[in-house]
Motif scaffolding. Sequence first.
Motif, short mmCIF file in Angstrom:
data_model
loop_
_atom_site.label_atom_id
_atom_site.label_comp_id
_atom_site.label_asym_id
_atom_site.label_seq_id
_atom_site.Cartn_x
_atom_site.Cartn_y
_atom_site.Cartn_z
N THR A 32 0.61 48.05 -31.80
CA THR A 32 -0.13 48.41 -32.99
C THR A 32 -0.90 47.19 -33.47
N ARG A 82 -9.86 51.08 -40.85
CA ARG A 82 -9.56 52.39 -40.24
C ARG A 82 -9.04 52.26 -38.82
N ASP A 85 -3.31 49.68 -37.71
CA ASP A 85 -2.09 50.45 -38.00
C ASP A 85 -2.09 51.80 -37.28
N ARG A 86 -2.56 51.77 -36.02
CA ARG A 86 -2.54 52.93 -35.13
C ARG A 86 -2.04 52.45 -33.77
N ILE A 108 -7.63 53.17 -29.07
CA ILE A 108 -6.68 53.39 -30.14
C ILE A 108 -6.46 54.89 -30.31
N ALA A 109 -5.39 55.24 -30.96
CA ALA A 109 -5.08 56.65 -31.15
C ALA A 109 -6.03 57.26 -32.17
N ASP A 110 -6.66 58.37 -31.77
CA ASP A 110 -7.50 59.10 -32.71
C ASP A 110 -6.59 59.92 -33.63
N ASP A 111 -7.17 60.75 -34.48
CA ASP A 111 -6.37 61.50 -35.45
C ASP A 111 -5.40 62.48 -34.80
N GLY A 113 -3.78 61.64 -32.01
CA GLY A 113 -2.81 60.82 -31.29
C GLY A 113 -3.22 60.45 -29.87
#
Length: 150
Positions: A32, A82, A85-86, A108-111, A113
Motif C-alpha cells: 500500500t 486519491r 491508501d489502496r 493500483i486497485a480501482d474502486d 479492487g
Amino acid sequence: MIAWMALALIAVAPPVAPDEATEARNETFTGTVLRLTDAIEPLGVTSPQGPIADQVVLRGEDGSILPLLYNVGSRAFFEDDRLRDRPAELVVRRIEGLPYLQVLSAKIADDSGVLRTPEYYCDICTISVRFDQPCPCCQAPMELRFKPED
C-alpha cells in the motif's frame, strides 16, 4: 612533468559508467502506498514534521516500509491523495546501497479492487499522462481514470 603524467593517466583511464558503479535491478513490490506519517503512526512513532512529512512510502505486505523517490513514475502518489491508501503493485528500479525505490510503473486497485494503471486523461485531445497536469495540448483539466485493460 608530474602534471603531464596526471593528465596522461586521466586521458587513458576509461570513464566509469553509472551502471558499473552501482548495481541496479528491476523488482516488483506489492503493498500500500502511504504518506510516511501514516505508515509509522501505527508503530507508535511521532509523526515527523517538515519536509519528511511529505515523503511517500510503500508499506509492503510483510510490513516493511520502503521510501519512494520522487520521479515521473511516483509523482502522482506524492501529489494526488486519491491514489494512496489502496493496494498497489509497483515495478521499481532498486539501486544497491540506496534505500529508496525508483518507480518505473504502477498499478493500483480501482474502486472494484482490480489492479489497473492510473492515468490522467483529456477527453478532448485523447491524451493520457502519468500525473495530474493541464492537458499538454488544450490546457484543459485532465481527469483521473484507470487505464482500460487490453
